[in-house]
Design a protein around this motif. Structure first.
Motif, PDB file in Angstrom:
ATOM      1  N   LEU A 175       0.818  -1.217   0.000  1.00 39.08           N
ATOM      2  CA  LEU A 175       0.000   0.000   0.000  1.00 39.08           C
ATOM      3  C   LEU A 175       0.852   1.267   0.000  1.00 39.08           C
ATOM      4  N   LEU A 176       1.801   1.370   0.947  1.00 35.07           N
ATOM      5  CA  LEU A 176       2.621   2.577   1.033  1.00 35.07           C
ATOM      6  C   LEU A 176       3.815   2.546   0.077  1.00 35.07           C
ATOM      7  N   GLY A 177       4.200   1.374  -0.384  1.00 35.82           N
ATOM      8  CA  GLY A 177       5.259   1.269  -1.384  1.00 35.82           C
ATOM      9  C   GLY A 177       6.680   1.315  -0.860  1.00 35.82           C
ATOM     10  N   LEU A 178       6.895   0.955   0.403  1.00 42.65           N
ATOM     11  CA  LEU A 178       8.248   0.942   0.935  1.00 42.65           C
ATOM     12  C   LEU A 178       9.021  -0.243   0.358  1.00 42.65           C
ATOM     13  N   GLU A 179      10.310  -0.044   0.162  1.00 47.40           N
ATOM     14  CA  GLU A 179      11.170  -1.067  -0.421  1.00 47.40           C
ATOM     15  C   GLU A 179      11.641  -2.051   0.644  1.00 47.40           C
ATOM     16  N   VAL A 180      11.537  -3.339   0.344  1.00 54.15           N
ATOM     17  CA  VAL A 180      12.037  -4.370   1.254  1.00 54.15           C
ATOM     18  C   VAL A 180      13.555  -4.466   1.101  1.00 54.15           C
ATOM     19  N   ILE A 181      14.261  -4.277   2.203  1.00 49.13           N
ATOM     20  CA  ILE A 181      15.721  -4.421   2.228  1.00 49.13           C
ATOM     21  C   ILE A 181      16.079  -5.844   2.619  1.00 49.13           C
ATOM     22  N   ASP A 182      15.423  -6.334   3.676  1.00 48.21           N
ATOM     23  CA  ASP A 182      15.725  -7.665   4.200  1.00 48.21           C
ATOM     24  C   ASP A 182      14.520  -8.142   4.995  1.00 48.21           C
ATOM     25  N   GLU A 183      14.299  -9.440   4.990  1.00 46.36           N
ATOM     26  CA  GLU A 183      13.190 -10.034   5.740  1.00 46.36           C
ATOM     27  C   GLU A 183      13.681 -11.331   6.356  1.00 46.36           C
ATOM     28  N   ASP A 214      13.033  -5.236   7.264  1.00 43.44           N
ATOM     29  CA  ASP A 214      13.702  -3.948   7.097  1.00 43.44           C
ATOM     30  C   ASP A 214      13.189  -3.303   5.815  1.00 43.44           C
ATOM     31  N   LEU A 215      12.680  -2.079   5.953  1.00 41.30           N
ATOM     32  CA  LEU A 215      12.088  -1.353   4.837  1.00 41.30           C
ATOM     33  C   LEU A 215      12.815  -0.036   4.628  1.00 41.30           C
ATOM     34  N   ARG A 216      12.869   0.427   3.372  1.00 42.14           N
ATOM     35  CA  ARG A 216      13.524   1.696   3.063  1.00 42.14           C
ATOM     36  C   ARG A 216      12.520   2.646   2.409  1.00 42.14           C
TER      37      ARG A 216
END
Length: 134
Positions: A30-38, A50-52
């Motif tokens: 929805l907000l469009g944050l980038e996944v760095i690590d999960e 972790d989101l950027r």
């Protein structure tokens, strides 16, 4: 070296959610944050995502079983809200509303003259949109 503790900026905000899948979809889809690590941490039965944001700052999204709710209303001590900078607040509000989110009416900060509004994440964490020039 700069005076004081030498702070350079905010690196991340950590959020504990109640329903990991729902909150992940909210922040990523929805907000469009980038996944760095999960990562799933089996010993804690917990996820850490972790989101950027486009500016480079980050959100750490955690899940913990049986985490107690944090009071948001009436306002309690502690983190009051998380504010996101947007270039066009009306466009951002229209987007969120088109996805079924309740968004408060846009207000004007009496001191800065900037426009802002609030909405909530799936755990009722208050989130703010704050309009800033590019």
């Amino acid at each position: 070296m700069s005076p004081g503790a030498g702070l350079k900026g905010a690196h991340h905000v950590a959020i504990i959610c109640g329903d990991y899948r729902r909150s992940r979809a909210f922040y990523v889809d929805l907000l469009g944050l980038e996944v760095i690590d999960e990562n799933y941490r089996a010993e804690r039965d917990s996820y850490k995502l972790d989101l950027r944001l486009p500016c480079g700052s980050r959100i750490e999204l955690f899940s913990f079983p049986a985490a107690p709710p944090r009071p948001s209303y009436p306002e309690a001590r502690g983190l009051r809200h998380l504010a996101f900078a947007v270039a066009d607040i009306e466009r951002s509000v229209a987007y969120l509303q088109s996805r079924g989110l309740d968004v408060e009416p846009i207000r004007v900060d009496e001191y800065s003259g900037q426009r802002f509004t609030f909405f909530s994440d799936p755990d009722s964490l208050p989130l703010e949109l704050y309009e800033v020039a590019d």
